[in-house]
Design a protein around this motif. Structure first.
Motif, PDB file in Angstrom:
ATOM      1  N   LEU A   7       0.865  -1.175   0.000  1.00 48.54           N
ATOM      2  CA  LEU A   7       0.000   0.000   0.000  1.00 48.54           C
ATOM      3  C   LEU A   7       0.904   1.229   0.000  1.00 48.54           C
ATOM      4  CD1 LEU A   7      -2.739  -0.942   2.629  1.00 48.54           C
ATOM      5  CD2 LEU A   7      -2.923  -0.978   0.133  1.00 48.54           C
ATOM      6  N   TYR A   8       0.664   2.133  -0.926  1.00 47.16           N
ATOM      7  CA  TYR A   8       1.577   3.257  -1.131  1.00 47.16           C
ATOM      8  C   TYR A   8       0.781   4.552  -1.247  1.00 47.16           C
ATOM      9  CZ  TYR A   8       5.655   5.717  -3.098  1.00 47.16           C
ATOM     10  OH  TYR A   8       6.699   6.580  -3.318  1.00 47.16           O
ATOM     11  N   PRO A   9       1.158   5.592  -0.492  1.00 45.32           N
ATOM     12  CA  PRO A   9       0.382   6.825  -0.504  1.00 45.32           C
ATOM     13  C   PRO A   9       0.727   7.745  -1.676  1.00 45.32           C
ATOM     14  CG  PRO A   9       2.203   7.044   1.027  1.00 45.32           C
ATOM     15  CD  PRO A   9       2.274   5.649   0.480  1.00 45.32           C
ATOM     16  N   GLY A  10      -0.276   8.121  -2.449  1.00 50.94           N
ATOM     17  CA  GLY A  10      -0.053   9.081  -3.522  1.00 50.94           C
ATOM     18  C   GLY A  10       0.853   8.544  -4.611  1.00 50.94           C
ATOM     19  N   HIS A  11       1.600   9.459  -5.248  1.00 54.72           N
ATOM     20  CA  HIS A  11       2.474   9.116  -6.367  1.00 54.72           C
ATOM     21  C   HIS A  11       3.779   9.889  -6.224  1.00 54.72           C
ATOM     22  CE1 HIS A  11      -0.772   7.104  -8.669  1.00 54.72           C
ATOM     23  NE2 HIS A  11      -1.544   8.001  -8.075  1.00 54.72           N
ATOM     24  N   SER A  12       4.873   9.160  -6.066  1.00 56.56           N
ATOM     25  CA  SER A  12       6.174   9.829  -5.985  1.00 56.56           C
ATOM     26  C   SER A  12       7.267   8.901  -6.500  1.00 56.56           C
ATOM     27  CB  SER A  12       6.461  10.325  -4.561  1.00 56.56           C
ATOM     28  OG  SER A  12       6.173   9.334  -3.605  1.00 56.56           O
ATOM     29  N   ALA A  13       7.699   7.915  -5.701  1.00 58.63           N
ATOM     30  CA  ALA A  13       8.776   7.014  -6.128  1.00 58.63           C
ATOM     31  C   ALA A  13       8.277   5.591  -6.323  1.00 58.63           C
ATOM     32  CB  ALA A  13       9.918   7.044  -5.115  1.00 58.63           C
ATOM     33  N   ASP A  36      -5.098   7.221  -0.937  1.00 57.72           N
ATOM     34  CA  ASP A  36      -5.275   8.663  -1.123  1.00 57.72           C
ATOM     35  C   ASP A  36      -4.560   9.461  -0.040  1.00 57.72           C
ATOM     36  OD1 ASP A  36      -6.876   8.324  -3.365  1.00 57.72           O
ATOM     37  OD2 ASP A  36      -8.722   8.219  -2.182  1.00 57.72           O
ATOM     38  N   ILE A  37      -4.094  10.637  -0.420  1.00 56.33           N
ATOM     39  CA  ILE A  37      -3.562  11.600   0.537  1.00 56.33           C
ATOM     40  C   ILE A  37      -4.155  12.963   0.216  1.00 56.33           C
ATOM     41  CG2 ILE A  37      -1.398  10.393   1.001  1.00 56.33           C
ATOM     42  CD1 ILE A  37      -0.038  12.295  -0.977  1.00 56.33           C
ATOM     43  N   ASP A  38      -4.321  13.786   1.236  1.00 61.09           N
ATOM     44  CA  ASP A  38      -4.835  15.135   1.014  1.00 61.09           C
ATOM     45  C   ASP A  38      -3.744  16.069   0.522  1.00 61.09           C
ATOM     46  OD1 ASP A  38      -7.418  14.450   1.812  1.00 61.09           O
ATOM     47  OD2 ASP A  38      -6.970  14.814   3.918  1.00 61.09           O
ATOM     48  N   GLU A  39      -2.522  15.881   1.044  1.00 61.64           N
ATOM     49  CA  GLU A  39      -1.376  16.682   0.636  1.00 61.64           C
ATOM     50  C   GLU A  39      -0.120  15.874   0.910  1.00 61.64           C
ATOM     51  OE1 GLU A  39      -0.829  20.171   3.015  1.00 61.64           O
ATOM     52  OE2 GLU A  39      -1.617  19.218   4.813  1.00 61.64           O
ATOM     53  N   ASP A  40       0.970  16.248   0.219  1.00 61.21           N
ATOM     54  CA  ASP A  40       2.184  15.464   0.390  1.00 61.21           C
ATOM     55  C   ASP A  40       3.176  16.118   1.342  1.00 61.21           C
ATOM     56  OD1 ASP A  40       3.379  17.498  -1.055  1.00 61.21           O
ATOM     57  OD2 ASP A  40       4.133  16.222  -2.662  1.00 61.21           O
ATOM     58  N   ALA A  41       2.712  17.061   2.131  1.00 60.15           N
ATOM     59  CA  ALA A  41       3.585  17.728   3.098  1.00 60.15           C
ATOM     60  C   ALA A  41       3.920  16.793   4.244  1.00 60.15           C
ATOM     61  CB  ALA A  41       2.919  18.984   3.632  1.00 60.15           C
ATOM     62  N   ARG A  42       5.195  16.800   4.649  1.00 61.15           N
ATOM     63  CA  ARG A  42       5.629  15.982   5.777  1.00 61.15           C
ATOM     64  C   ARG A  42       5.521  16.778   7.068  1.00 61.15           C
ATOM     65  NH1 ARG A  42       9.003  12.738   2.576  1.00 61.15           N
ATOM     66  NH2 ARG A  42       9.932  14.561   1.637  1.00 61.15           N
ATOM     67  N   ARG A  43       4.280  16.865   7.544  1.00 63.93           N
ATOM     68  CA  ARG A  43       3.982  17.392   8.874  1.00 63.93           C
ATOM     69  C   ARG A  43       3.336  16.257   9.661  1.00 63.93           C
ATOM     70  NH1 ARG A  43       1.184  21.241   5.885  1.00 63.93           N
ATOM     71  NH2 ARG A  43      -0.708  20.421   6.824  1.00 63.93           N
ATOM     72  N   ALA A  44       3.473  16.297  10.965  1.00 64.40           N
ATOM     73  CA  ALA A  44       2.986  15.190  11.784  1.00 64.40           C
ATOM     74  C   ALA A  44       1.501  14.932  11.552  1.00 64.40           C
ATOM     75  CB  ALA A  44       3.270  15.452  13.256  1.00 64.40           C
ATOM     76  N   ASP A  45       0.689  15.991  11.482  1.00 68.88           N
ATOM     77  CA  ASP A  45      -0.749  15.793  11.304  1.00 68.88           C
ATOM     78  C   ASP A  45      -1.065  15.202   9.932  1.00 68.88           C
ATOM     79  OD1 ASP A  45       0.043  18.139  10.035  1.00 68.88           O
ATOM     80  OD2 ASP A  45      -1.820  19.217  10.480  1.00 68.88           O
ATOM     81  N   SER A  46      -0.361  15.656   8.893  1.00 65.86           N
ATOM     82  CA  SER A  46      -0.593  15.128   7.549  1.00 65.86           C
ATOM     83  C   SER A  46      -0.168  13.670   7.441  1.00 65.86           C
ATOM     84  CB  SER A  46       0.182  15.966   6.516  1.00 65.86           C
ATOM     85  OG  SER A  46      -0.288  17.296   6.493  1.00 65.86           O
ATOM     86  N   LEU A  47       0.935  13.324   8.081  1.00 64.95           N
ATOM     87  CA  LEU A  47       1.405  11.942   8.047  1.00 64.95           C
ATOM     88  C   LEU A  47       0.428  11.006   8.754  1.00 64.95           C
ATOM     89  CD1 LEU A  47       5.207  12.543   8.732  1.00 64.95           C
ATOM     90  CD2 LEU A  47       4.154  11.865   6.561  1.00 64.95           C
ATOM     91  N   ARG A  48      -0.068  11.446   9.902  1.00 66.09           N
ATOM     92  CA  ARG A  48      -1.045  10.611  10.610  1.00 66.09           C
ATOM     93  C   ARG A  48      -2.333  10.478   9.807  1.00 66.09           C
ATOM     94  NH1 ARG A  48       1.379  13.086  15.288  1.00 66.09           N
ATOM     95  NH2 ARG A  48      -0.104  14.817  15.177  1.00 66.09           N
TER      96      ARG A  48
END
Length: 254
Positions: A7-13, A36-48
């Motif tokens: 399972l892989y979030p979004g599209h990057s590598a 799905d991800i809402d945004e690809d920012a690496r902040r604690a809330d976004s990662l959770r």
């Protein structure tokens, strides 16, 4: 045929995984299913938020239909941001949903270090310093001594995915420490599959990268041992002695 579902979030590598499938040169498949991800920012809330049960469950049915024998949540930050106990709960829920042995990239790093017989590491992270520190805390909770932690301050996964080979080498070298037995690069958005041995030659020690350990972890859960030195020292370790026990991760079959 052995099939490891990712399972892989979004599209990057995500193109690292079919590359590794070819490099393994065997009857191994590593199909990848995007969450799905809402945004690809690496902040604690976004990662959770990326690792919530509903988001992970959405890709499980396709994964099961693909004949997966094990499942790995291929997102470092989306697991270690929950802390050691929270990441265990996350993986247990995923295993219950899939009815398969399950793990995550974060736990894969800890299990891979056991495989290498190493306990002292340096963390060479792409993340901002506060997120890199969360990963170091996770490792410490797993009994790993983190002798150095460096965050490169890359906030977005898309920027990490754009890093070329020389940039990744710079990140690894900057994060190394003389006391570290192994250097860890914990970002599934970072392309590394094609040149792990180059990183190891540069640093003179084993290097573990997120996509590399995610695939290794899935194979470990499927009880499949593979010799593939092109993927680094982790894939070139000796067979475990007869009767040796290995941590299986979390397994729930229904």
């Amino acid at each position: 045929m052995t099939t490891v579902g990712l399972l892989y979030p979004g599209h990057s590598a995500e193109d690292d995984f079919p590359r590794m499938e070819v490099m393994l040169d065997s009857d191994i498949r590593v199909p990848l299913f995007h969450t799905d991800i809402d945004e690809d920012a690496r902040r604690a809330d976004s990662l959770r938020e990326a690792g919530t049960p509903d988001r992970l469950a959405a890709g499980v049915e396709e994964l099961r239909l693909a004949g997966a024998e094990s499942l790995v949540w291929a997102c470092s930050g989306g697991s270690f941001a929950y802390g050691w106990d929270g990441a265990h709960e996350q993986t247990a829920q995923l295993a219950r949903t899939a009815g398969l042995p399950a793990s995550s990239t974060s736990f894969a790093f800890v299990h891979a270090l056991h495989e290498l017989g190493a306990s002292r590491v340096a963390v060479a992270a792409t993340y901002p310093e506060d997120i890199a520190a969360l990963f170091a805390d996770f490792l410490a909770a797993g009994g790993v001594e983190v002798v150095a932690t460096r965050g490169a301050g890359i906030i977005n996964a898309s920027d990490a995915a754009a890093a070329d080979t020389e940039r990744v080498k710079e990140l690894a070298a900057a994060g190394d420490h003389p006391d570290a037995e192994v250097v860890l690069l914990p970002d599934n958005a970072l392309h590394t599959a094609a040149f792990v041995p180059e990183l190891e030659e540069l640093l003179g020690k084993p290097v573990l990268t997120a996509n590399q350990v995610a695939v290794w972890e899935g194979l470990r859960l499927a009880e499949r041992r593979i010799w593939a030195p092109a993927l680094g020292t982790l894939f070139a370790t000796r067979e475990p002695p007869p009767g040796a026990s290995e941590p299986r991760g979390i397994e729930v079959r229904e």
